[in-house]
Design an enzyme around this catalytic site. Structure first.
Site, PDB file in Angstrom:
ATOM      1  N   HIS A  58       0.848  -1.193   0.000  1.00 32.84           N
ATOM      2  CA  HIS A  58       0.000   0.000   0.000  1.00 32.84           C
ATOM      3  C   HIS A  58       0.883   1.242   0.000  1.00 32.84           C
ATOM      4  O   HIS A  58       2.053   1.188   0.392  1.00 32.84           O
ATOM      5  CB  HIS A  58      -0.932   0.019   1.216  1.00 32.84           C
ATOM      6  CG  HIS A  58      -0.214  -0.114   2.516  1.00 32.84           C
ATOM      7  ND1 HIS A  58       0.180  -1.325   3.019  1.00 32.84           N
ATOM      8  CD2 HIS A  58       0.215   0.808   3.410  1.00 32.84           C
ATOM      9  CE1 HIS A  58       0.803  -1.146   4.171  1.00 32.84           C
ATOM     10  NE2 HIS A  58       0.850   0.149   4.429  1.00 32.84           N
ATOM     11  N   HIS A  66       1.023   5.469   1.098  1.00 35.32           N
ATOM     12  CA  HIS A  66       0.480   6.521   1.957  1.00 35.32           C
ATOM     13  C   HIS A  66       0.514   7.850   1.213  1.00 35.32           C
ATOM     14  O   HIS A  66       1.534   8.172   0.573  1.00 35.32           O
ATOM     15  CB  HIS A  66       1.337   6.693   3.215  1.00 35.32           C
ATOM     16  CG  HIS A  66       1.396   5.482   4.104  1.00 35.32           C
ATOM     17  ND1 HIS A  66       0.653   5.357   5.246  1.00 35.32           N
ATOM     18  CD2 HIS A  66       2.128   4.337   4.018  1.00 35.32           C
ATOM     19  CE1 HIS A  66       0.925   4.200   5.841  1.00 35.32           C
ATOM     20  NE2 HIS A  66       1.828   3.564   5.109  1.00 35.32           N
TER      21      HIS A  66
HETATM   22  P1  5GP Z   1       2.263   0.490   7.130  1.00 39.05           P
HETATM   23  O1  5GP Z   1       2.853   0.698   8.480  1.00 39.05           O
HETATM   24  O2  5GP Z   1       2.073  -1.000   6.897  1.00 39.05           O
HETATM   25  O3  5GP Z   1       2.957   1.183   6.027  1.00 39.05           O
HETATM   26  O4  5GP Z   1       0.859   1.177   7.184  1.00 39.05           O
HETATM   27  C1  5GP Z   1      -0.305   0.579   7.608  1.00 39.05           C
HETATM   28  C2  5GP Z   1      -1.281   1.706   7.797  1.00 39.05           C
HETATM   29  O5  5GP Z   1      -2.569   1.149   7.932  1.00 39.05           O
HETATM   30  C3  5GP Z   1      -1.017   2.536   9.071  1.00 39.05           C
HETATM   31  O6  5GP Z   1      -0.847   3.893   8.700  1.00 39.05           O
HETATM   32  C4  5GP Z   1      -2.258   2.312   9.913  1.00 39.05           C
HETATM   33  O7  5GP Z   1      -2.648   3.483  10.548  1.00 39.05           O
HETATM   34  C5  5GP Z   1      -3.278   1.863   8.902  1.00 39.05           C
HETATM   35  N1  5GP Z   1      -4.279   0.937   9.384  1.00 39.05           N
HETATM   36  C6  5GP Z   1      -4.072  -0.118  10.204  1.00 39.05           C
HETATM   37  N2  5GP Z   1      -5.216  -0.794  10.389  1.00 39.05           N
HETATM   38  C7  5GP Z   1      -6.170  -0.138   9.664  1.00 39.05           C
HETATM   39  C8  5GP Z   1      -7.572  -0.371   9.457  1.00 39.05           C
HETATM   40  O8  5GP Z   1      -8.171  -1.300   9.966  1.00 39.05           O
HETATM   41  N3  5GP Z   1      -8.202   0.501   8.633  1.00 39.05           N
HETATM   42  C9  5GP Z   1      -7.572   1.547   8.055  1.00 39.05           C
HETATM   43  N4  5GP Z   1      -8.290   2.346   7.280  1.00 39.05           N
HETATM   44  N5  5GP Z   1      -6.253   1.806   8.227  1.00 39.05           N
HETATM   45  C10 5GP Z   1      -5.574   0.954   9.026  1.00 39.05           C
END
Ligand code: 5GP
Length: 145
Positions: A106, A108
């Site tokens: 994903h 951001h």
């Molecule tokens: P990563 O750390 O893997 O790059 O980002 C994961 C992102 O997913 C984090 O920014 C976190 O806030 C977000 N996130 C985690 N769980 C959920 C969820 O259940 N729903 C949504 N919309 N975002 C989530």
């Protein structure tokens, strides 16, 4: 979770992609689903999730990655139009040591304002009405390709 390993089809974003868990949607098409981050690092923090089941960008097919990054740009332009930030951070983490916490690839999109420090990664949960208002405004600003 290092860079190598097995894709888990029950990760939280896979469940959102399948509609098994809710999200505050911004945009969707055959390549991506985009929704508000519920633990935003800044107001208007949007996620763009490719539909391809890959743990990180290194595992993606070229076509899926190309389609995703074009949509990231399009949605970032909509964030700019809707929220008028001073800057926009685009990030994408590969592997836990790089900051990844959800192991479905994903991107951001994080709006930044002058002089406002970036919030914690995975900080407090946002108000759902606020997220819905932001999502509606961003969605309305997405340009047709
Ligand atoms: P990563 O750390 O893997 O790059 O980002 C994961 C992102 O997913 C984090 O920014 C976190 O806030 C977000 N996130 C985690 N769980 C959920 C969820 O259940 N729903 C949504 N919309 N975002 C989530």
């Amino acid at each position: 979770m290092s860079l190598d390993g097995q894709y888990d089809p029950d990760n939280i974003f896979a469940k959102i992609l399948r509609g098994e868990l809710p999200c505050v949607k911004v945009y969707e098409d055959e390549h991506v689903l985009s929704f508000m981050d519920i633990f935003p690092q800044a107001p208007g923090h949007v996620l763009v999730v490719p539909r391809e089941p890959a743990r990180n960008a290194l595992e993606m097919t070229d076509g899926a990655l190309q389609a995703a990054i074009v949509r990231v740009k399009r949605i970032a332009r909509a964030v700019k139009a809707a929220l008028a930030p001073d800057g926009i951070v685009l990030t994408q983490f590969n592997g836990a040591p790089a900051g990844q916490t959800v192991f479905h690839v994903h991107f951001h999109i994080i709006p930044r304002q002058d002089g406002v420090p970036l919030g914690a990664h995975g900080g407090g949960q946002a108000d759902m009405d606020v997220l819905q208002d932001q999502a509606t405004r961003i969605a309305a600003a997405i340009e047709t390709p």
